[in-house]
Motif scaffolding. Sequence first.
Motif, PDB file in Angstrom:
ATOM      1  N   VAL A  34       0.885  -1.171   0.000  1.00  0.00           N
ATOM      2  CA  VAL A  34       0.000   0.000   0.000  1.00  0.00           C
ATOM      3  C   VAL A  34       0.917   1.213   0.000  1.00  0.00           C
ATOM      4  CG1 VAL A  34      -1.788   1.233   1.274  1.00  0.00           C
ATOM      5  CG2 VAL A  34      -1.776  -1.278   1.260  1.00  0.00           C
ATOM      6  N   ILE A  35       1.020   1.877  -1.163  1.00  0.00           N
ATOM      7  CA  ILE A  35       2.042   2.925  -1.302  1.00  0.00           C
ATOM      8  C   ILE A  35       1.398   4.310  -1.331  1.00  0.00           C
ATOM      9  CG2 ILE A  35       3.949   3.735  -2.728  1.00  0.00           C
ATOM     10  CD1 ILE A  35       4.242   0.939  -3.844  1.00  0.00           C
ATOM     11  N   PRO A  36       1.631   5.120  -0.296  1.00  0.00           N
ATOM     12  CA  PRO A  36       1.123   6.500  -0.319  1.00  0.00           C
ATOM     13  C   PRO A  36       1.782   7.270  -1.463  1.00  0.00           C
ATOM     14  CG  PRO A  36       1.807   5.878   1.899  1.00  0.00           C
ATOM     15  CD  PRO A  36       2.332   4.820   0.972  1.00  0.00           C
ATOM     16  N   ILE A  37       0.997   8.026  -2.218  1.00  0.00           N
ATOM     17  CA  ILE A  37       1.599   8.719  -3.377  1.00  0.00           C
ATOM     18  C   ILE A  37       2.254  10.040  -2.966  1.00  0.00           C
ATOM     19  CG2 ILE A  37      -0.028   7.633  -4.994  1.00  0.00           C
ATOM     20  CD1 ILE A  37      -1.238  10.487  -5.364  1.00  0.00           C
ATOM     21  N   ASN A  38       2.002  10.474  -1.728  1.00  0.00           N
ATOM     22  CA  ASN A  38       2.651  11.697  -1.230  1.00  0.00           C
ATOM     23  C   ASN A  38       3.418  11.371   0.039  1.00  0.00           C
ATOM     24  OD1 ASN A  38       1.533  13.648  -3.176  1.00  0.00           O
ATOM     25  ND2 ASN A  38      -0.410  13.054  -2.250  1.00  0.00           N
ATOM     26  N   GLN A  39       4.717  11.169  -0.114  1.00  0.00           N
ATOM     27  CA  GLN A  39       5.524  10.829   1.061  1.00  0.00           C
ATOM     28  C   GLN A  39       6.537  11.925   1.361  1.00  0.00           C
ATOM     29  OE1 GLN A  39       6.874   6.707   1.232  1.00  0.00           O
ATOM     30  NE2 GLN A  39       5.572   6.220  -0.506  1.00  0.00           N
ATOM     31  N   HIS A  40       6.456  13.004   0.611  1.00  0.00           N
ATOM     32  CA  HIS A  40       7.452  14.068   0.739  1.00  0.00           C
ATOM     33  C   HIS A  40       6.829  15.316   1.365  1.00  0.00           C
ATOM     34  CE1 HIS A  40       5.275  14.557  -3.057  1.00  0.00           C
ATOM     35  NE2 HIS A  40       5.390  15.845  -2.830  1.00  0.00           N
ATOM     36  N   LYS A  60       7.519   4.090 -12.144  1.00  0.00           N
ATOM     37  CA  LYS A  60       6.954   5.291 -11.511  1.00  0.00           C
ATOM     38  C   LYS A  60       5.433   5.194 -11.478  1.00  0.00           C
ATOM     39  CE  LYS A  60       8.002   9.356 -13.378  1.00  0.00           C
ATOM     40  NZ  LYS A  60       8.795  10.543 -13.700  1.00  0.00           N
ATOM     41  N   ILE A  61       4.827   5.441 -10.308  1.00  0.00           N
ATOM     42  CA  ILE A  61       3.360   5.357 -10.203  1.00  0.00           C
ATOM     43  C   ILE A  61       2.725   6.701  -9.811  1.00  0.00           C
ATOM     44  CG2 ILE A  61       3.274   2.867  -9.721  1.00  0.00           C
ATOM     45  CD1 ILE A  61       2.964   3.576  -6.740  1.00  0.00           C
ATOM     46  N   ALA A  62       3.540   7.673  -9.411  1.00  0.00           N
ATOM     47  CA  ALA A  62       3.001   9.003  -9.089  1.00  0.00           C
ATOM     48  C   ALA A  62       4.107  10.025  -9.255  1.00  0.00           C
ATOM     49  CB  ALA A  62       2.466   9.035  -7.657  1.00  0.00           C
ATOM     50  N   ASP A  63       3.696  11.239  -9.690  1.00  0.00           N
ATOM     51  CA  ASP A  63       4.695  12.303  -9.865  1.00  0.00           C
ATOM     52  C   ASP A  63       3.995  13.654  -9.766  1.00  0.00           C
ATOM     53  OD1 ASP A  63       7.075  13.592 -10.272  1.00  0.00           O
ATOM     54  OD2 ASP A  63       7.587  12.564 -12.116  1.00  0.00           O
ATOM     55  N   ALA A  64       4.764  14.720  -9.964  1.00  0.00           N
ATOM     56  CA  ALA A  64       4.245  16.077  -9.790  1.00  0.00           C
ATOM     57  C   ALA A  64       3.036  16.330 -10.684  1.00  0.00           C
ATOM     58  CB  ALA A  64       5.344  17.079 -10.128  1.00  0.00           C
ATOM     59  N   ALA A  65       2.056  17.061 -10.150  1.00  0.00           N
ATOM     60  CA  ALA A  65       0.866  17.409 -10.936  1.00  0.00           C
ATOM     61  C   ALA A  65       1.202  18.463 -11.984  1.00  0.00           C
ATOM     62  CB  ALA A  65      -0.226  17.915  -9.999  1.00  0.00           C
ATOM     63  N   ALA A  66       2.232  19.272 -11.734  1.00  0.00           N
ATOM     64  CA  ALA A  66       2.658  20.312 -12.693  1.00  0.00           C
ATOM     65  C   ALA A  66       4.161  20.495 -12.544  1.00  0.00           C
ATOM     66  CB  ALA A  66       1.939  21.622 -12.380  1.00  0.00           C
ATOM     67  N   PRO A  67       4.846  20.930 -13.635  1.00  0.00           N
ATOM     68  CA  PRO A  67       6.296  21.090 -13.529  1.00  0.00           C
ATOM     69  C   PRO A  67       6.676  22.193 -12.539  1.00  0.00           C
ATOM     70  CG  PRO A  67       5.474  21.656 -15.749  1.00  0.00           C
ATOM     71  CD  PRO A  67       4.292  21.282 -14.925  1.00  0.00           C
ATOM     72  N   GLY A  68       7.841  22.035 -11.959  1.00  0.00           N
ATOM     73  CA  GLY A  68       8.381  23.087 -11.088  1.00  0.00           C
ATOM     74  C   GLY A  68       7.940  22.995  -9.649  1.00  0.00           C
ATOM     75  N   LEU A  69       6.999  22.095  -9.333  1.00  0.00           N
ATOM     76  CA  LEU A  69       6.552  21.991  -7.946  1.00  0.00           C
ATOM     77  C   LEU A  69       7.569  21.230  -7.105  1.00  0.00           C
ATOM     78  CD1 LEU A  69       2.782  21.151  -8.484  1.00  0.00           C
ATOM     79  CD2 LEU A  69       3.777  23.333  -7.824  1.00  0.00           C
ATOM     80  N   MET A  70       7.578  21.497  -5.791  1.00  0.00           N
ATOM     81  CA  MET A  70       8.498  20.792  -4.900  1.00  0.00           C
ATOM     82  C   MET A  70       7.915  19.413  -4.586  1.00  0.00           C
ATOM     83  SD  MET A  70      10.433  22.222  -1.561  1.00  0.00           S
ATOM     84  CE  MET A  70       9.440  21.671  -0.210  1.00  0.00           C
ATOM     85  N   THR A  71       8.288  18.445  -5.378  1.00  0.00           N
ATOM     86  CA  THR A  71       7.746  17.091  -5.225  1.00  0.00           C
ATOM     87  C   THR A  71       8.847  16.077  -5.541  1.00  0.00           C
ATOM     88  OG1 THR A  71       7.158  16.982  -7.548  1.00  0.00           O
ATOM     89  CG2 THR A  71       5.437  17.734  -6.058  1.00  0.00           C
ATOM     90  N   VAL A  72       8.609  14.816  -5.159  1.00  0.00           N
ATOM     91  CA  VAL A  72       9.437  13.718  -5.672  1.00  0.00           C
ATOM     92  C   VAL A  72       8.498  12.598  -6.117  1.00  0.00           C
ATOM     93  CG1 VAL A  72      11.491  14.179  -4.280  1.00  0.00           C
ATOM     94  CG2 VAL A  72       9.743  12.672  -3.377  1.00  0.00           C
ATOM     95  N   GLU A  95      -5.073  10.533   6.593  1.00  0.00           N
ATOM     96  CA  GLU A  95      -5.524   9.770   5.437  1.00  0.00           C
ATOM     97  C   GLU A  95      -4.845  10.342   4.194  1.00  0.00           C
ATOM     98  OE1 GLU A  95      -8.721   7.542   5.009  1.00  0.00           O
ATOM     99  OE2 GLU A  95      -7.811   6.992   6.923  1.00  0.00           O
ATOM    100  N   GLY A  96      -4.369   9.487   3.320  1.00  0.00           N
ATOM    101  CA  GLY A  96      -3.743   9.955   2.093  1.00  0.00           C
ATOM    102  C   GLY A  96      -3.974   8.952   0.979  1.00  0.00           C
ATOM    103  N   LEU A  97      -3.978   9.457  -0.254  1.00  0.00           N
ATOM    104  CA  LEU A  97      -4.233   8.575  -1.393  1.00  0.00           C
ATOM    105  C   LEU A  97      -3.105   7.539  -1.544  1.00  0.00           C
ATOM    106  CD1 LEU A  97      -6.465   8.362  -3.546  1.00  0.00           C
ATOM    107  CD2 LEU A  97      -4.944   9.589  -5.101  1.00  0.00           C
ATOM    108  N   CYS A  98      -3.491   6.265  -1.650  1.00  0.00           N
ATOM    109  CA  CYS A  98      -2.505   5.185  -1.747  1.00  0.00           C
ATOM    110  C   CYS A  98      -2.811   4.305  -2.951  1.00  0.00           C
ATOM    111  CB  CYS A  98      -2.548   4.302  -0.500  1.00  0.00           C
ATOM    112  SG  CYS A  98      -2.005   5.143   0.991  1.00  0.00           S
ATOM    113  N   VAL A  99      -1.765   3.739  -3.547  1.00  0.00           N
ATOM    114  CA  VAL A  99      -1.910   2.755  -4.627  1.00  0.00           C
ATOM    115  C   VAL A  99      -1.690   1.376  -4.011  1.00  0.00           C
ATOM    116  CG1 VAL A  99      -0.942   1.932  -6.812  1.00  0.00           C
ATOM    117  CG2 VAL A  99      -1.105   4.392  -6.370  1.00  0.00           C
ATOM    118  N   VAL A 100      -2.710   0.507  -4.150  1.00  0.00           N
ATOM    119  CA  VAL A 100      -2.604  -0.852  -3.604  1.00  0.00           C
ATOM    120  C   VAL A 100      -2.211  -1.784  -4.754  1.00  0.00           C
ATOM    121  CG1 VAL A 100      -3.807  -2.708  -2.391  1.00  0.00           C
ATOM    122  CG2 VAL A 100      -4.403  -0.318  -1.922  1.00  0.00           C
ATOM    123  N   ILE A 101      -1.048  -2.426  -4.617  1.00  0.00           N
ATOM    124  CA  ILE A 101      -0.555  -3.333  -5.665  1.00  0.00           C
ATOM    125  C   ILE A 101      -0.553  -4.753  -5.109  1.00  0.00           C
ATOM    126  CG2 ILE A 101       1.378  -3.891  -7.204  1.00  0.00           C
ATOM    127  CD1 ILE A 101       2.321  -0.952  -6.811  1.00  0.00           C
TER     128      ILE A 101
END
Length: 469
Positions: A34-40, A60-72, A95-101
């Motif tokens: 169960v991988i939270p997509i926002n861990q940063h 890769k299963i999740a990334d920045a919603a727009a370029p230039g944002l502080m994300t990983v 609670e946070g959005l997670c991808v269940v694999i």
Amino acid sequence: MAVSTFKRGLKLPTRKHATEGMPVELVPAPKQVVIPINQHFGAPNKCLVNVGDRVSRGEKIADAAAPGLMTVPVHASISGVVKKIEPRTQSNNTEGLCVVIEADADSGAAQEVLQEVLMSPLDPFNCTKEEALARVREAGLLGMGGAGFPSHVKLSPPPNKPIDIIIADGAECEPYLTTDEAVMNEKPHLLVKGLSIVMKITGVNRAIIGMEDNKKNLIPMIERELRVGNIPGDISIGLCRTRYPQGGEKMLITALTGREVPSGGLPMDAGCIVQNVGTLVAIAEAFTLGKPLIDRDLTVSGGACKTPKNIRAPIGTLLKDLPIAFMDIDYSKLAKILFGGPMMGTAVPSLEIPIQKNTSGIILMTKEETIAEFEGPCIRCSRCIRNCPCRLSPVIMNNSLEAEDLDYATRAGLMDCIECGSCTYVCPARIKLVQRFRIGKQRLRIRQQAAQAAAQAAKPAAQPAAAKS
Ligand code: SF4
Ligand code: SF4
């Protein structure tokens, strides 16, 4: 070798004996993660997969919603099929959005390795700074000591903040935790490599590997790596007194360099960048192996743990899915499950919580190991003031927050609090000081965001007036 330290702080029982010197044992790939997509620490990510998609370990299963944002970005830690994308409880109890694999029925640990999707290796000494920073980001690297701050952002300070010292943080001052020690023991070559990569990226010529004096047995092997690695630049080892919270960035900088991070400032304001030793090893692996951050080394310990160990588990592994050989719980003694150490960690309500990129330990505590829950009135003993490593007045900040006076709490230094928990630990009235400071800081951030949003919304109305003048 001289031993340095900072003023104030606490001499705590280290309680590391159960896992000290133990190797890191590899946990077999679980049947689901169960991988939270926002861990940063930063802007939220966007999910890149859909339910029913097949994914490979390392994809890769999740990334920045727009370029230039502080994300990983976030990557799949096992190969399998995306079964669900839904909010779940994370290790910070939100609670946070997670991808269940779910893993393929026939996939075992050996097959997982075959199915890995890795990036091509990249020579950090023969690429541009931009390419190197892009690799650090693309590997999903963040501060593994707990803060979760994106590493590529830390490695690109603004031009008006010149850096002249890189500090590798191997202090590991929290009781019970021994993962950083295990990393330095087992992978000194990757630690030194990661440090030299960071020095190359930042153009800094001097680095210090900082550790508490209860780990000085590691010095000879790190010194040997420094000799045989033929590392350019000046890398030394700095021993600090075993004292909590020696591993805090500000405390480590003061102990190793004599510099002070100013109030409201960051390590770069003292000319330093501090990176956890685990993060440095992950940086080395991102370049030499092309491996993103998909596994996590952590300590499993505590009085209610029958199998204290240092382990490596795929990120997203639920505590309940750790095999009994890796986490055998004595339920007759279990009083609290902690993510992280007992001073700065978070208590979680169940075993349905996933291991995340910044999970340094799981501590299964007995009633005797926990601080009593009762809370009495403040007796004005000033112990909290005498022991705060940031020279704050916790009692005044707490009184201000109780009076709903956020501004006064801010003036008293609320945002300089590093949430080390020393004040709560020493308070004879058992007042939950650090817990209140965390909530107070959160409220302050929400208020600042609301003020920024209001200012943004007011802009169009102001434009015609400006045009008139
Ligand atoms: S006020 Fe903050 S920095 Fe000071 S002891 Fe308490 S938690 Fe630590
Ligand atoms: S340590 Fe606790 S009781 Fe003593 S002054 Fe601080 S808040 Fe009050």
